[in-house]
Design a protein around this motif. Structure first.
Motif, PDB file in Angstrom:
ATOM      1  N   GLN A   9       0.821  -1.207   0.000  1.00  0.00           N
ATOM      2  CA  GLN A   9       0.000   0.000   0.000  1.00  0.00           C
ATOM      3  C   GLN A   9       0.859   1.263   0.000  1.00  0.00           C
ATOM      4  OE1 GLN A   9      -2.589   1.486   3.445  1.00  0.00           O
ATOM      5  NE2 GLN A   9      -4.073   0.420   2.151  1.00  0.00           N
ATOM      6  N   VAL A  10       1.906   1.282   0.793  1.00  0.00           N
ATOM      7  CA  VAL A  10       2.812   2.434   0.825  1.00  0.00           C
ATOM      8  C   VAL A  10       3.429   2.660  -0.547  1.00  0.00           C
ATOM      9  CG1 VAL A  10       4.997   3.281   1.763  1.00  0.00           C
ATOM     10  CG2 VAL A  10       3.292   2.278   3.293  1.00  0.00           C
ATOM     11  N   MET A  11       3.845   1.586  -1.191  1.00  0.00           N
ATOM     12  CA  MET A  11       4.448   1.703  -2.514  1.00  0.00           C
ATOM     13  C   MET A  11       3.427   2.185  -3.545  1.00  0.00           C
ATOM     14  SD  MET A  11       4.724  -0.162  -5.622  1.00  0.00           S
ATOM     15  CE  MET A  11       4.392  -1.876  -5.188  1.00  0.00           C
ATOM     16  N   TYR A  12       2.209   1.642  -3.489  1.00  0.00           N
ATOM     17  CA  TYR A  12       1.174   2.077  -4.428  1.00  0.00           C
ATOM     18  C   TYR A  12       0.869   3.566  -4.265  1.00  0.00           C
ATOM     19  CZ  TYR A  12       0.163  -2.913  -5.215  1.00  0.00           C
ATOM     20  OH  TYR A  12       0.240  -4.245  -5.529  1.00  0.00           O
ATOM     21  N   LEU A  13       0.834   4.025  -3.025  1.00  0.00           N
ATOM     22  CA  LEU A  13       0.568   5.440  -2.762  1.00  0.00           C
ATOM     23  C   LEU A  13       1.622   6.340  -3.404  1.00  0.00           C
ATOM     24  CD1 LEU A  13      -0.590   5.429   0.968  1.00  0.00           C
ATOM     25  CD2 LEU A  13      -1.820   6.474  -0.941  1.00  0.00           C
ATOM     26  N   GLU A  14       2.846   5.872  -3.411  1.00  0.00           N
ATOM     27  CA  GLU A  14       3.933   6.667  -3.964  1.00  0.00           C
ATOM     28  C   GLU A  14       3.715   6.986  -5.440  1.00  0.00           C
ATOM     29  OE1 GLU A  14       8.797   6.331  -4.617  1.00  0.00           O
ATOM     30  OE2 GLU A  14       7.749   4.928  -3.289  1.00  0.00           O
ATOM     31  N   TYR A  15       3.051   6.075  -6.150  1.00  0.00           N
ATOM     32  CA  TYR A  15       2.925   6.231  -7.601  1.00  0.00           C
ATOM     33  C   TYR A  15       1.523   6.623  -8.068  1.00  0.00           C
ATOM     34  CZ  TYR A  15       7.573   4.281  -8.065  1.00  0.00           C
ATOM     35  OH  TYR A  15       8.933   4.083  -7.989  1.00  0.00           O
ATOM     36  N   TRP A  16       0.534   6.605  -7.200  1.00  0.00           N
ATOM     37  CA  TRP A  16      -0.857   6.840  -7.597  1.00  0.00           C
ATOM     38  C   TRP A  16      -1.019   8.193  -8.300  1.00  0.00           C
ATOM     39  CZ3 TRP A  16      -5.182   3.765  -7.487  1.00  0.00           C
ATOM     40  CH2 TRP A  16      -6.410   4.407  -7.690  1.00  0.00           C
ATOM     41  N   ASN A  17      -0.609   9.268  -7.640  1.00  0.00           N
ATOM     42  CA  ASN A  17      -0.796  10.601  -8.226  1.00  0.00           C
ATOM     43  C   ASN A  17       0.124  10.843  -9.425  1.00  0.00           C
ATOM     44  OD1 ASN A  17      -2.894  11.490  -6.560  1.00  0.00           O
ATOM     45  ND2 ASN A  17      -1.470  12.152  -4.962  1.00  0.00           N
ATOM     46  N   LEU A  19       0.830   8.619 -11.737  1.00  0.00           N
ATOM     47  CA  LEU A  19       0.104   8.068 -12.881  1.00  0.00           C
ATOM     48  C   LEU A  19      -1.041   8.981 -13.276  1.00  0.00           C
ATOM     49  CD1 LEU A  19      -0.549   5.778 -14.898  1.00  0.00           C
ATOM     50  CD2 LEU A  19      -1.977   4.763 -13.107  1.00  0.00           C
ATOM     51  N   LYS A  20      -1.796   9.446 -12.296  1.00  0.00           N
ATOM     52  CA  LYS A  20      -2.941  10.324 -12.577  1.00  0.00           C
ATOM     53  C   LYS A  20      -2.503  11.556 -13.351  1.00  0.00           C
ATOM     54  CE  LYS A  20      -6.483  13.078 -10.179  1.00  0.00           C
ATOM     55  NZ  LYS A  20      -7.054  13.423  -8.849  1.00  0.00           N
ATOM     56  N   GLY A  21      -1.426  12.194 -12.929  1.00  0.00           N
ATOM     57  CA  GLY A  21      -0.941  13.388 -13.614  1.00  0.00           C
ATOM     58  C   GLY A  21      -0.456  13.091 -15.019  1.00  0.00           C
ATOM     59  N   ALA A  22       0.233  11.966 -15.192  1.00  0.00           N
ATOM     60  CA  ALA A  22       0.766  11.618 -16.512  1.00  0.00           C
ATOM     61  C   ALA A  22      -0.358  11.306 -17.497  1.00  0.00           C
ATOM     62  CB  ALA A  22       1.709  10.433 -16.389  1.00  0.00           C
ATOM     63  N   LEU A  23      -1.399  10.638 -17.042  1.00  0.00           N
ATOM     64  CA  LEU A  23      -2.542  10.354 -17.921  1.00  0.00           C
ATOM     65  C   LEU A  23      -3.250  11.641 -18.323  1.00  0.00           C
ATOM     66  CD1 LEU A  23      -3.964   7.206 -16.082  1.00  0.00           C
ATOM     67  CD2 LEU A  23      -2.862   7.228 -18.325  1.00  0.00           C
ATOM     68  N   ALA A  24      -3.352  12.587 -17.393  1.00  0.00           N
ATOM     69  CA  ALA A  24      -3.966  13.880 -17.714  1.00  0.00           C
ATOM     70  C   ALA A  24      -3.110  14.642 -18.719  1.00  0.00           C
ATOM     71  CB  ALA A  24      -4.148  14.698 -16.441  1.00  0.00           C
ATOM     72  N   ASP A  25      -1.795  14.646 -18.509  1.00  0.00           N
ATOM     73  CA  ASP A  25      -0.892  15.337 -19.431  1.00  0.00           C
ATOM     74  C   ASP A  25      -0.946  14.724 -20.822  1.00  0.00           C
ATOM     75  OD1 ASP A  25      -0.131  16.965 -17.352  1.00  0.00           O
ATOM     76  OD2 ASP A  25       1.748  15.895 -16.944  1.00  0.00           O
ATOM     77  N   GLY A  26      -1.158  13.387 -20.877  1.00  0.00           N
ATOM     78  CA  GLY A  26      -1.226  12.704 -22.166  1.00  0.00           C
ATOM     79  C   GLY A  26      -2.599  12.723 -22.786  1.00  0.00           C
ATOM     80  N   ASN A  27      -3.543  13.399 -22.125  1.00  0.00           N
ATOM     81  CA  ASN A  27      -4.907  13.522 -22.641  1.00  0.00           C
ATOM     82  C   ASN A  27      -5.513  12.146 -22.957  1.00  0.00           C
ATOM     83  OD1 ASN A  27      -7.165  15.090 -23.316  1.00  0.00           O
ATOM     84  ND2 ASN A  27      -6.601  15.144 -25.485  1.00  0.00           N
ATOM     85  N   VAL A  28      -5.286  11.189 -22.048  1.00  0.00           N
ATOM     86  CA  VAL A  28      -5.793   9.829 -22.235  1.00  0.00           C
ATOM     87  C   VAL A  28      -7.251   9.756 -21.807  1.00  0.00           C
ATOM     88  CG1 VAL A  28      -5.507   7.415 -21.545  1.00  0.00           C
ATOM     89  CG2 VAL A  28      -3.491   8.870 -21.858  1.00  0.00           C
ATOM     90  N   ASN A  29      -8.062   9.072 -22.582  1.00  0.00           N
ATOM     91  CA  ASN A  29      -9.464   8.867 -22.244  1.00  0.00           C
ATOM     92  C   ASN A  29      -9.559   7.898 -21.066  1.00  0.00           C
ATOM     93  OD1 ASN A  29     -12.201   8.359 -22.080  1.00  0.00           O
ATOM     94  ND2 ASN A  29     -12.335   7.274 -24.045  1.00  0.00           N
TER      95      ASN A  29
END
Length: 239
Positions: A9-17, A19-29
């Motif tokens: 869970q600690v590791m997943y938390l490190e990367y959650w946001n 990924l979210k930011g990168a998908l937004a920057d890439g304009n992914v549906n």
């Protein structure tokens, strides 16, 4: 939640946001993406004598990422880990090729061990429209959500089996940079190979997804037997 689950869970938390930011920057549906496949270690895995992690390609549907993306990360991650535990305990898909193969190999390596005491993960943590993401989206996911090597470190399996086939070797070798695919018992490299990398246990192997051989007639199913025998014999030489 057990100690392994908390570390994951600690590791997943490190990367959650990230990924979210990168998908937004890439304009992914986001509506096209599954939830991330986040795992937790149930008691049977911790009790198994030979700990085995099976790695698939990507999910074939796992809910919708859009439903979780804007939630509090801690809550979303906890719910997804709980979904994994419920899915494993339910066993609804135990008849399908992937889960049948996991059970066959695990049982041969852990005779008399706890039922279903193996772990599963995926090489690519989200699918897109229930299949492998487009090359552009795959790059975003894998560059910003590089979870598998950390999962392996936390789970500390004795055996890692990649059910990914040769067409995912590019992604496999980018996930484990500098890895070498070595032939096993003279078998064709595309059928079975050992994956050599310092972040993987000695007994790490790549073969086809079980759907290649465990779906269809008996003649096709028989193709899986030599792969199972080779893996089991290699691992049990140590034990």
């Amino acid at each position: 939640m057990n100690q392994i689950g908390e570390q994951l869970q600690v590791m997943y938390l490190e990367y959650w946001n990230r990924l979210k930011g990168a998908l937004a920057d890439g304009n992914v549906n986001l509506h096209s993406l599954s939830n991330p496949f986040l795992i937790d270690a149930d008691e049977p895995y911790q009790e198994a004598s030979i700990k085995v992690l099976f790695v698939g390609k990507e999910t074939n549907g796992w809910g919708q990422y859009i439903d979780h993306v804007d939630r509090e990360p801690e809550e979303a991650i906890c719910d997804l880990q709980n979904d994994y535990i419920r899915f494993r305990r339910d066993g609804k898909w135990g008849h399908t090729p992937f889960w049948r193969a996991c059970r066959i190999i695990y049982d041969k390596l852990n005779t008399g061990g706890p039922k279903d005491g193996y772990m599963t993960s995926n090489l690519i943590k989200l699918d897109q429209n229930r299949t492998r993401p487009s090359p552009e989206v795959e790059e975003i996911i894998c560059n910003n959500f590089p979870l598998l090597p950390y999962e392996i470190k936390i789970l500390s399996p004795d055996v890692v089996l990649f059910f990914t086939g040769p067409y995912y070797d590019d992604r496999l070798q980018r996930t484990f940079a500098g890895s070498v695919l070595d032939s096993v018992n003279g078998m064709p490299l595309n059928l079975l190979c050992r994956v050599i990398h310092d972040k993987l246990p000695y007994h790490s192997y790549r073969t086809y997804h079980p759907g290649y051989s465990l779906r269809g007639n008996k003649a096709k199913v028989a193709r899986f037997d030599p792969v199972v025998d080779a893996i089991v014999n290699l691992v049990l030489q140590k034990y």
